[in-house]
Design a protein around this motif. Sequence first.
Motif, PDB file in Angstrom:
ATOM      1  N   MET A   1       6.067  -8.341  15.327  1.00 50.05           N
ATOM      2  CA  MET A   1       6.518  -7.654  14.141  1.00 50.05           C
ATOM      3  C   MET A   1       7.254  -6.374  14.555  1.00 50.05           C
ATOM      4  SD  MET A   1       4.414  -6.315  10.760  1.00 50.05           S
ATOM      5  CE  MET A   1       2.952  -6.041  11.680  1.00 50.05           C
ATOM      6  N   ASP A   2       8.365  -6.124  13.893  1.00 51.67           N
ATOM      7  CA  ASP A   2       9.133  -4.897  14.125  1.00 51.67           C
ATOM      8  C   ASP A   2       8.394  -3.703  13.550  1.00 51.67           C
ATOM      9  OD1 ASP A   2      11.306  -6.240  15.292  1.00 51.67           O
ATOM     10  OD2 ASP A   2      12.134  -6.696  13.312  1.00 51.67           O
ATOM     11  N   ILE A   3       8.822  -2.504  13.952  1.00 50.67           N
ATOM     12  CA  ILE A   3       8.234  -1.293  13.387  1.00 50.67           C
ATOM     13  C   ILE A   3       8.556  -1.191  11.894  1.00 50.67           C
ATOM     14  CG2 ILE A   3      10.166   0.216  13.971  1.00 50.67           C
ATOM     15  CD1 ILE A   3       8.032   2.393  14.539  1.00 50.67           C
ATOM     16  N   VAL A   4       9.707  -1.705  11.497  1.00 50.08           N
ATOM     17  CA  VAL A   4      10.086  -1.728  10.087  1.00 50.08           C
ATOM     18  C   VAL A   4       9.879  -3.152   9.586  1.00 50.08           C
ATOM     19  CG1 VAL A   4      11.962  -1.399   8.437  1.00 50.08           C
ATOM     20  CG2 VAL A   4      11.775   0.106  10.423  1.00 50.08           C
ATOM     21  N   PRO A   5       8.977  -3.336   8.637  1.00 52.29           N
ATOM     22  CA  PRO A   5       8.704  -4.689   8.156  1.00 52.29           C
ATOM     23  C   PRO A   5       9.946  -5.331   7.531  1.00 52.29           C
ATOM     24  CG  PRO A   5       7.271  -3.074   7.079  1.00 52.29           C
ATOM     25  CD  PRO A   5       8.200  -2.330   7.952  1.00 52.29           C
TER      26      PRO A   5
ATOM     27  N   THR B   1       9.477  -8.614   5.952  1.00 50.64           N
ATOM     28  CA  THR B   1       8.990  -9.535   4.934  1.00 50.64           C
ATOM     29  C   THR B   1       7.849  -8.883   4.163  1.00 50.64           C
ATOM     30  OG1 THR B   1       7.279 -10.537   6.320  1.00 50.64           O
ATOM     31  CG2 THR B   1       9.504 -11.512   6.450  1.00 50.64           C
ATOM     32  N   TYR B   2       7.545  -9.453   3.015  1.00 46.94           N
ATOM     33  CA  TYR B   2       6.422  -8.951   2.219  1.00 46.94           C
ATOM     34  C   TYR B   2       5.127  -9.039   3.026  1.00 46.94           C
ATOM     35  CZ  TYR B   2       2.780  -8.675  -1.309  1.00 46.94           C
ATOM     36  OH  TYR B   2       1.654  -8.324  -2.014  1.00 46.94           O
ATOM     37  N   GLU B   3       4.923 -10.153   3.706  1.00 46.45           N
ATOM     38  CA  GLU B   3       3.697 -10.339   4.479  1.00 46.45           C
ATOM     39  C   GLU B   3       3.557  -9.284   5.575  1.00 46.45           C
ATOM     40  OE1 GLU B   3       5.894 -12.859   3.823  1.00 46.45           O
ATOM     41  OE2 GLU B   3       4.707 -13.755   2.213  1.00 46.45           O
ATOM     42  N   ASP B   4       4.653  -9.001   6.285  1.00 48.27           N
ATOM     43  CA  ASP B   4       4.624  -7.955   7.322  1.00 48.27           C
ATOM     44  C   ASP B   4       4.349  -6.587   6.715  1.00 48.27           C
ATOM     45  OD1 ASP B   4       5.142  -9.816   9.297  1.00 48.27           O
ATOM     46  OD2 ASP B   4       7.258  -9.260   9.520  1.00 48.27           O
ATOM     47  N   TRP B   5       5.002  -6.311   5.592  1.00 50.92           N
ATOM     48  CA  TRP B   5       4.814  -5.026   4.917  1.00 50.92           C
ATOM     49  C   TRP B   5       3.366  -4.864   4.478  1.00 50.92           C
ATOM     50  CZ3 TRP B   5       3.400  -4.487  -0.258  1.00 50.92           C
ATOM     51  CH2 TRP B   5       3.388  -3.188  -0.742  1.00 50.92           C
ATOM     52  N   LYS B   6       2.811  -5.911   3.850  1.00 50.45           N
ATOM     53  CA  LYS B   6       1.425  -5.842   3.379  1.00 50.45           C
ATOM     54  C   LYS B   6       0.474  -5.634   4.555  1.00 50.45           C
ATOM     55  CE  LYS B   6      -2.035  -8.297   0.694  1.00 50.45           C
ATOM     56  NZ  LYS B   6      -2.385  -9.520  -0.019  1.00 50.45           N
TER      57      LYS B   6
ATOM     58  N   VAL C   1      -3.601  -3.168   7.013  1.00 54.71           N
ATOM     59  CA  VAL C   1      -4.286  -3.245   8.307  1.00 54.71           C
ATOM     60  C   VAL C   1      -3.974  -2.026   9.170  1.00 54.71           C
ATOM     61  CG1 VAL C   1      -4.574  -4.581  10.423  1.00 54.71           C
ATOM     62  CG2 VAL C   1      -4.377  -5.758   8.215  1.00 54.71           C
ATOM     63  N   PHE C   2      -2.697  -1.804   9.474  1.00 51.31           N
ATOM     64  CA  PHE C   2      -2.336  -0.682  10.352  1.00 51.31           C
ATOM     65  C   PHE C   2      -2.671   0.667   9.716  1.00 51.31           C
ATOM     66  CE2 PHE C   2       1.172  -3.458  12.358  1.00 51.31           C
ATOM     67  CZ  PHE C   2       0.267  -3.993  13.257  1.00 51.31           C
TER      68      PHE C   2
ATOM     69  N   ALA D   1       3.646  -6.820  -5.057  1.00 48.11           N
ATOM     70  CA  ALA D   1       2.186  -6.654  -4.932  1.00 48.11           C
ATOM     71  C   ALA D   1       1.563  -6.521  -6.312  1.00 48.11           C
ATOM     72  CB  ALA D   1       1.866  -5.437  -4.074  1.00 48.11           C
ATOM     73  N   GLU D   2       2.230  -5.795  -7.188  1.00 46.31           N
ATOM     74  CA  GLU D   2       1.719  -5.638  -8.556  1.00 46.31           C
ATOM     75  C   GLU D   2       1.660  -6.992  -9.269  1.00 46.31           C
ATOM     76  OE1 GLU D   2       2.502  -2.520 -12.103  1.00 46.31           O
ATOM     77  OE2 GLU D   2       4.285  -3.571 -11.387  1.00 46.31           O
ATOM     78  N   GLU D   3       2.711  -7.773  -9.129  1.00 41.97           N
ATOM     79  CA  GLU D   3       2.757  -9.096  -9.769  1.00 41.97           C
ATOM     80  C   GLU D   3       1.700 -10.029  -9.201  1.00 41.97           C
ATOM     81  OE1 GLU D   3       6.656 -10.792  -9.530  1.00 41.97           O
ATOM     82  OE2 GLU D   3       7.588  -9.035 -10.439  1.00 41.97           O
ATOM     83  N   LEU D   4       1.510  -9.957  -7.886  1.00 41.93           N
ATOM     84  CA  LEU D   4       0.556 -10.845  -7.218  1.00 41.93           C
ATOM     85  C   LEU D   4      -0.864 -10.284  -7.253  1.00 41.93           C
ATOM     86  CD1 LEU D   4       2.669 -11.744  -4.051  1.00 41.93           C
ATOM     87  CD2 LEU D   4       2.295 -13.156  -6.084  1.00 41.93           C
ATOM     88  N   LYS D   5      -0.997  -9.093  -7.793  1.00 43.68           N
ATOM     89  CA  LYS D   5      -2.284  -8.379  -7.797  1.00 43.68           C
ATOM     90  C   LYS D   5      -2.770  -8.201  -6.361  1.00 43.68           C
ATOM     91  CE  LYS D   5      -3.046  -8.978 -12.452  1.00 43.68           C
ATOM     92  NZ  LYS D   5      -1.700  -8.896 -12.937  1.00 43.68           N
ATOM     93  N   ALA D   6      -1.769  -7.884  -5.484  1.00 45.68           N
ATOM     94  CA  ALA D   6      -1.967  -7.661  -4.045  1.00 45.68           C
ATOM     95  C   ALA D   6      -2.794  -8.777  -3.479  1.00 45.68           C
ATOM     96  CB  ALA D   6      -2.551  -6.294  -3.757  1.00 45.68           C
TER      97      ALA D   6
END
Length: 70
Positions: free
Chosen positions: A1-5, A7-12, A17-18, A65-70
């Motif tokens: 994973m890059d330092i800058v996400p 995808t949504y999954e990487d961002w989440k 986690v981080f 995240a709001e739509e998916l309820k995170a």
Amino acid sequence: MDIVPRTYEDWKHCITVFCGIPLTPQYVQERIAALGDMKDHHTQRFIERWGQAHRDQTLAWFRQAEELKA
């Protein structure tokens, strides 16, 4: 994973986690409001550091995240 996400999954993963920040409904709504306010000091700093395009993408991920309820 890059330092800058990229995808949504990487961002989440970065947020939850981080950074150890739970994506609670309250937190998500607060971030949507702040990132949507171009007069907000933190939003201005975010744009200075990461750019408008990344701010737009981050806002979209918070909305997702709001739509998916995170």
